[in-house]
Design an enzyme around this catalytic site. Structure first.
Site, short mmCIF file in Angstrom:
data_model
loop_
_atom_site.label_atom_id
_atom_site.label_comp_id
_atom_site.label_asym_id
_atom_site.label_seq_id
_atom_site.Cartn_x
_atom_site.Cartn_y
_atom_site.Cartn_z
N GLU A 1 0.89 -1.18 0.00
CA GLU A 1 0.00 0.00 0.00
C GLU A 1 0.91 1.21 0.00
O GLU A 1 1.58 1.47 0.99
CB GLU A 1 -0.86 0.04 1.27
CG GLU A 1 -1.72 -1.18 1.51
CD GLU A 1 -2.87 -1.29 0.55
OE1 GLU A 1 -3.19 -0.31 -0.12
OE2 GLU A 1 -3.45 -2.39 0.46
N CYS B 1 -3.01 8.21 3.82
CA CYS B 1 -2.79 7.62 2.50
C CYS B 1 -3.97 7.89 1.58
O CYS B 1 -3.82 7.91 0.37
CB CYS B 1 -2.56 6.13 2.65
SG CYS B 1 -3.86 5.29 3.55
P1 NAP Z 1 8.55 4.69 4.37
O1 NAP Z 1 9.71 5.55 4.64
O2 NAP Z 1 8.49 4.02 3.07
O3 NAP Z 1 8.50 3.64 5.56
C1 NAP Z 1 7.49 2.70 5.66
C2 NAP Z 1 7.94 1.55 6.54
O4 NAP Z 1 9.00 0.85 5.89
C3 NAP Z 1 8.49 2.00 7.87
O5 NAP Z 1 8.11 1.09 8.86
C4 NAP Z 1 9.99 1.92 7.64
O6 NAP Z 1 10.70 1.74 8.83
C5 NAP Z 1 10.07 0.70 6.78
N1 NAP Z 1 11.31 0.56 6.06
C6 NAP Z 1 12.04 1.52 5.47
N2 NAP Z 1 13.13 0.97 4.89
C7 NAP Z 1 13.09 -0.35 5.13
C8 NAP Z 1 13.93 -1.44 4.81
N3 NAP Z 1 15.03 -1.30 4.10
N4 NAP Z 1 13.57 -2.68 5.24
C9 NAP Z 1 12.45 -2.86 5.94
N5 NAP Z 1 11.62 -1.86 6.29
C10 NAP Z 1 11.93 -0.61 5.88
O7 NAP Z 1 7.18 5.47 4.50
P2 NAP Z 1 6.75 6.46 5.65
O8 NAP Z 1 7.56 7.68 5.46
O9 NAP Z 1 6.76 5.81 6.97
O10 NAP Z 1 5.24 6.73 5.28
C11 NAP Z 1 4.84 7.73 4.39
C12 NAP Z 1 4.44 7.17 3.08
O11 NAP Z 1 3.55 6.08 3.29
C13 NAP Z 1 3.68 8.11 2.21
O12 NAP Z 1 4.25 8.12 0.94
C14 NAP Z 1 2.26 7.56 2.15
O13 NAP Z 1 1.60 7.76 0.96
C15 NAP Z 1 2.46 6.13 2.39
N6 NAP Z 1 1.30 5.53 3.04
C16 NAP Z 1 0.50 4.72 2.33
C17 NAP Z 1 -0.60 4.11 2.93
C18 NAP Z 1 -1.50 3.20 2.18
O14 NAP Z 1 -2.33 2.51 2.77
N7 NAP Z 1 -1.39 3.15 0.89
C19 NAP Z 1 -0.87 4.34 4.27
C20 NAP Z 1 -0.03 5.19 4.97
C21 NAP Z 1 1.05 5.77 4.35
P3 NAP Z 1 11.53 2.95 9.52
O15 NAP Z 1 10.53 3.90 10.00
O16 NAP Z 1 12.25 2.25 10.61
O17 NAP Z 1 12.40 3.52 8.45
#
Ligand code: NAP
Length: 683
Positions: free
Chosen positions: A255, A294
């Protein structure tokens, strides 16, 4: 400074290393540290699969559902503990309510879903497939819980809802979970997992928590695991192509970013209720959770003749939004989750500004109430305008994950549909219209690029859950940019955690495997009438064969008079030319009613009531002179829960009713639903 513990292998573990500092996003003060350095993820996976998985797989869907209900009730009773922690993530009371109580609500909804499953450890999917002429060889599908762990890597915006909406589903399916919330807001998820663990409601190993970097976690996945990811497309794509995910064929549900749109219908006039609704909904979507949703509206599509009016009305609403400390009652928009997130939004906004202009808000300054603007992660809502959506396409490609949205004009409904699709796949979109044809054309036209479509008008506005709320019983996810994932959706969501397996064999074997009687399987004929047997004593396949009855003209006339159904085929022998009927034909409902008269045992017994009919089919015309008989067979049984101490212990028994004629051909087939008392009322 307190370091958040991780909950792995049944223990709370403080990891090595300095850890990442976590801050209160309102005042910038440090709250905790998070570290996962040195954690043994391999052991955590094994513990989940063996200890948690085995315990959950032994439970039936009903037992797992009751467990979720108990958990939901418990968390609801202590929900107030989580609000003060949630405020530290910048969330207001309403934002926190969505996260905390929305998450708990999701547990309740999934707990109730148990009633749509049989009280079994596995699920029988769909209907049988006939595979042979003689009927001795058939196929079916069963679904069993996968024997791995559901790994949930979540985004920072909903630390509680994000966890609960996912674990509710995998736990109901019979799989344990390892939850990895985004580090920045993991302290809130941590607080809830502490409470869940202390409640001892879940079996050991059913839930593990990782607060901090995922480290080498994905190196340990295997073919029975399932990974769900919520976050940015860049991270998601990176993880989706992890060598282990590929080599072990691990289902990966993503997502990601989504440039959702809301459309003001071409029928809406400026002075209508729908105009007001649109403006209110759009402004709400920009400010709620400070736009870190999101599903938030990123593109506001308006008929070109109303664009200035909408821009003005939305701006007036945004100007009234009081920003500041979420604990202050007047505040309507809190802070972003952290300074890093704020920086990210500003950067993305900078990119958008190359092709759009600001028509409301100033990204460089913000007035706040009850807090210091420079200490917290505050930002003013920003409304952009893009008058040329076909040439200036950044609007459709760049997501500023904060209180930022762009207003766009359109000329025709077709153009509006086309522009929504320029987002290349979104979680949701909405149209505000009072015209049924516009609603239909838009929904059918836009559906291929969207996971969910809301049609909003005055008729449903009061009860509508709004553009931005994913619902447990509806699919959440979207194609393309939105990640191509699909979550929730009631029973559909549960199936993501089950392995579907085709089974083939004789009807008797398939009946034994599914515990659902399959047409053509062996029957057993007990001496006692089935209506005199208690729930425990009824066995799938037991059959009662009735006496026979020869249908007469008088039967048909009498039924026409009693029911008032004088359809020509039953009453007018001269009207049958050009129909499939050779003679006056008996009503199908008469055949079923007569069948009931033949199979029902009138004596008072364990059957408490008949509450419906499933799948009734009339398979052959029945003319006067036809002799019918009925076979009543126990098809499926489900024990029911007692509502309270005084309730009668009982279960649902589905009976197959097969009405056949003198040529031994089936003339009607139905499934009736009865409620049958248990013999043992104490257990
Ligand atoms: P993100 O930076 O992509 O992180 C998402 C998750 O992935 C976090 O738990 C992060 O952990 C983890 N992660 C990052 N690098 C990783 C790796 N190499 N291995 C394993 N896990 C890893 O996103 P975010 O900044 O938290 O969230 C914002 C984004 O999420 C926005 O773009 C938004 O559109 C999207 N979003 C989408 C939805 C949906 O349902 N479609 C819902 C909410 C948000 P760490 O925090 O420890 O880095």
């Amino acid at each position: 400074m307190q370091k958040l513990e991780n909950y792995l292998c049944g223990k709370w573990i403080t990891a090595d290393g300095e850890g990442t500092a976590l801050y209160n996003s309102v005042n910038g003060q440090q709250i905790a540290l998070a570290s996962t350095k040195g954690l043994d993820f391999k052991a955590a996976f094994e513990y989940g699969r063996q200890t948690g998985g085995q315990a959950l797989r032994k439970m039936t869907f009903h037992e797992r559902g009751r467990m979720l209900k108990a958990l939901a009730l418990h968390l609801h009773s202590i929900k107030d503990k989580f609000y003060p922690i949630s405020y530290q993530t910048g969330a207001t009371k309403i934002d926190s309510w969505i996260d905390i109580e929305g998450g708990i609500g999701n547990l309740f909804a999934n707990a109730s879903l148990r009633k749509q499953f049989a009280d079994q450890t596995y699920y029988v999917d769909g209907d049988h497939a006939p595979l042979s002429k003689g009927g001795t060889f058939i196929g079916h599908h069963i679904m069993v819980p996968k024997e791995g762990v559901a790994v949930h890597i979540n985004a920072y915006n909903f630390p509680i809802w994000g966890m609960l909406e996912k674990i509710a589903v995998n736990l109901l399916a019979g799989m344990p979970a390892i939850v990895k919330p985004a580090t920045v807001t993991s302290f809130l998820t941590h607080a809830m997992v502490k409470e869940i663990e202390q409640s001892r409601i879940l079996p050991k190993g059913a839930l593990q928590l990782v607060c901090g970097s995922a480290g080498d976690m994905l190196d340990h996945v295997m073919c029975q695991d399932v990974v769900t990811f919520t976050g940015s497309a860049a991270t998601g794509q990176n993880l989706k192509t992890h060598p282990k995910i590929i080599s072990e064929s691990v289902p990966f549900n993503m997502e990601a970013d989504s440039l959702n749109s809301s459309v003001l219908g071409p029928d809406v006039k400026e002075d209508s209720e729908e105009f007001e609704l649109f403006v209110k909904e759009v402004a709400k979507e920009i400010t709620i959770k400070a736009g870190q949703k999101c599903t938030a509206v990123r593109r506001i599509l308006v008929p070109e003749n109303l664009i200035d009016q909408v821009q003005q009305a939305v701006s007036i609403r945004l100007a009234k939004t009081i920003i500041g400390d979420p604990t202050n009652k007047e505040v309507r928009m809190g802070a972003l989750a952290g300074k890093e997130q704020l920086k990210d939004v500003q950067m993305q906004l900078g990119k958008l500004l190359k092709s759009s202009e600001i028509v409301f808000g100033d990204p460089s300054k913000v007035e706040v109430l009850g807090a210091k603007a420079d200490l917290g992660a505050f930002m003013s809502p920003v409304l952009l305008r893009n008058d040329d959506p076909y040439k200036k396409t950044d609007t459709h490609n760049i997501e500023a994950f904060g209180p930022v949205s762009t207003i766009i004009p359109y000329k025709t409904l077709d153009e509006a549909i086309e522009i929504t699709k320029m987002g290349l796949g979104s979680l949701c979109c909405s149209i505000v219209t009072n015209d049924a044809k516009i609603a239909r054309d838009f929904s059918i036209g836009a559906a291929s690029y969207h996971g969910r479509i809301l049609t909003l008008n005055a008729e449903c506005a009061k009860e509508s859950t709004g553009h931005g709320s994913p619902m447990p019983l509806l699919v959440h996810g979207g194609p393309g940019r939105a990640g191509g994932g699909e979550e929730m959706g009631g029973i559909r969501g549960v199936k993501h955690y089950l392995q579907r397996t085709a089974i083939q064999g004789s009807p008797s074997m398939i009946s034994a495997i599914t515990e659902v009687y399959q047409y053509g399987a062996k029957q057993e004929y007990p001496v006692e009438h089935l209506f005199q047997k208690h729930f425990e004593d009824l066995k799938v396949g037991q059959t009662y064969i009735t006496h026979k009855h020869t249908i007469t003209d008088a039967d048909i006339v009498n039924f026409a008079n009693v029911s008032g159904d004088h359809f020509y085929a039953h009453t007018d022998e001269t009207s049958l030319e050009g129909t499939i009927f050779e003679r006056r034909v008996a009503h199908g409902y008469y055949i079923l009613s007569k069948a009931a008269g033949m199979f029902v045992d009138p004596r008072k017994g364990p059957v408490l009531l008949n509450y419906g009919i499933d799948e009734a089919r009339f398979t052959k015309p029945v003319y006067p002179g036809t002799t019918i008989g009925v076979k009543l067979t126990v098809k499926e049984k489900t024990q029911q829960e007692k509502r309270d101490q005084d309730d009668i212990k009982k279960g649902i028994v589905k009976f197959m009713v097969e009405v056949y004629d003198q040529e031994d051909e089936t003339v009607a087939l139905a499934t009736i639903l009865t409620m049958v008392k248990n013999k043992d009322q104490k257990a």
